[in-house]
Design an enzyme around this catalytic site. Sequence first.
Site, PDB file in Angstrom:
ATOM      1  CB  THR A 169      62.432 -32.317 -55.672  1.00  0.00           C
ATOM      2  OG1 THR A 169      62.999 -31.827 -57.089  1.00  0.00           O
ATOM      3  CG2 THR A 169      61.302 -33.105 -55.768  1.00  0.00           C
ATOM      4  NE  ARG A 196      65.611 -34.764 -66.080  1.00  0.00           N
ATOM      5  CZ  ARG A 196      65.603 -34.616 -64.853  1.00  0.00           C
ATOM      6  NH1 ARG A 196      64.518 -33.991 -64.147  1.00  0.00           N
ATOM      7  NH2 ARG A 196      66.598 -34.868 -63.993  1.00  0.00           N
ATOM      8  CB  VAL A 197      60.365 -38.040 -67.165  1.00  0.00           C
ATOM      9  CG1 VAL A 197      59.857 -38.374 -66.017  1.00  0.00           C
ATOM     10  CG2 VAL A 197      59.306 -37.364 -67.812  1.00  0.00           C
ATOM     11  N   GLY A 198      62.406 -36.612 -64.700  1.00  0.00           N
ATOM     12  CA  GLY A 198      63.513 -37.193 -63.587  1.00  0.00           C
ATOM     13  C   GLY A 198      62.980 -38.402 -62.751  1.00  0.00           C
ATOM     14  CG  ASP A 199      64.691 -38.359 -58.974  1.00  0.00           C
ATOM     15  OD1 ASP A 199      64.802 -37.368 -59.360  1.00  0.00           O
ATOM     16  OD2 ASP A 199      64.349 -38.553 -57.599  1.00  0.00           O
ATOM     17  CB  THR A 220      65.574 -34.037 -53.392  1.00  0.00           C
ATOM     18  OG1 THR A 220      65.834 -32.932 -54.283  1.00  0.00           O
ATOM     19  CG2 THR A 220      66.451 -34.006 -52.045  1.00  0.00           C
ATOM     20  N   GLY A 221      67.724 -34.271 -55.748  1.00  0.00           N
ATOM     21  CA  GLY A 221      69.033 -34.050 -56.438  1.00  0.00           C
ATOM     22  C   GLY A 221      69.101 -34.558 -58.030  1.00  0.00           C
TER      23      GLY A 221
HETATM   24  C1  SD4 Z   1      64.885 -34.331 -60.833  1.00  0.00           C
HETATM   25  N1  SD4 Z   1      65.112 -34.934 -58.613  1.00  0.00           N
HETATM   26  O1  SD4 Z   1      64.114 -34.117 -61.902  1.00  0.00           O
HETATM   27  C2  SD4 Z   1      64.662 -33.980 -59.537  1.00  0.00           C
HETATM   28  C3  SD4 Z   1      65.213 -32.591 -59.066  1.00  0.00           C
HETATM   29  C4  SD4 Z   1      65.149 -32.258 -57.768  1.00  0.00           C
HETATM   30  O2  SD4 Z   1      65.118 -30.536 -56.426  1.00  0.00           O
HETATM   31  O3  SD4 Z   1      65.387 -32.923 -56.988  1.00  0.00           O
HETATM   32  N2  SD4 Z   1      65.296 -30.834 -57.569  1.00  0.00           N
HETATM   33  O4  SD4 Z   1      65.902 -34.803 -61.248  1.00  0.00           O
END
Ligand code: SD4
Length: 324
Positions: free
Chosen positions: A185, A213-216, A236-237
């Site tokens: 990301t 699904r939605v992330g951070d 990220t992560g």
């Molecule tokens: C997520 N933090 O959707 C993002 C993934 C990510 O590089 O960092 N990808 O959880």
Amino acid sequence: MKRRTFLKATGISGLGVSLMPQVIGAPSEMPLTTPANTSICIATWNFHKASKTAGELLDSGASALDAVEKGVMVEESNLENHTVGKGGAPDRDGFVTLDACIMAPDGDCGSVAFLHDIEHPVSVARKVMEKTPHKMLVGEGALAFALEQGFTRQNLLTEASKEAWEEWLEEKEYRPIINVENHDTIGMLCLDENGDLAGACTTSGLAYKMRGRVGDSPIIGSGLFLDNEIGGAVATGLGEEIMKNVSSFLIVELMRQGNSPQKACELAMDRIIKSNPAYRDFQVAFLAINKQGEVGSFCIHPGFTYMKYQDKQNTNFNSPSFLK
Ligand code: SD4
């Protein structure tokens, strides 16, 4: 091709496919302090074209807000980046769905999540900020708004991403699980010549995630936060861990309390580690900058790098990590 290994998260099984862009050259050691007498762009990972684009815009007098938008757009269009924008890995049903947010120096922000068929979610997020009374639009509503704003609908699933997904489908049991794979990301923070700070974060999220699904990354305070008086942070992560701890907001608050960006990233990582004993099984990385232009970063596993553009130098730095 350099591969960072991220393993499965606690209680969930299955591994995704590694789709990593190349690290260009060896990353340098991290700079400890830098006076902010010039504009600066920092960005997660090794997206040198994105940081150069934003950095050169800053050099030519662009605002931090324009620079972060244009900078991360480079990766949204980069078909080699399978974690952002067009060419991003799809969800487990084969749909590319995108999350992005943007934050301006005055603290205003906009975000989109679960958006499909639009190449530049960050620009839609900016329109949400500038043209609506809201801060976040998702799914069909976000798409309808984007089309209304003149964005063009297009297929974001490339042949390469489709093939990788089909391969994954063959090997993996089709179950409602969250796959945790490599991450790329882009989170970017720019300090412009007026000393104003803006940030953006954009992603296609975890490869083969559950539909919806939605992330951070689009969540203000989790994937991105800034306070123009203090500084900013991006993450990220594994988004689930970052969201639980509202990490970017926490980092900015820790800087407000007098911590350097480096110390703030380390203290925020303590929370991640303490909140999940299985921290060895996933990656989280933070990148932060304060108003003085000092930069800090920290990750769980070695391998996280970030870009910094300042004084026409565009450099990839190695981040210190909790595990050695
Ligand atoms: C997520 N933090 O959707 C993002 C993934 C990510 O590089 O960092 N990808 O959880």
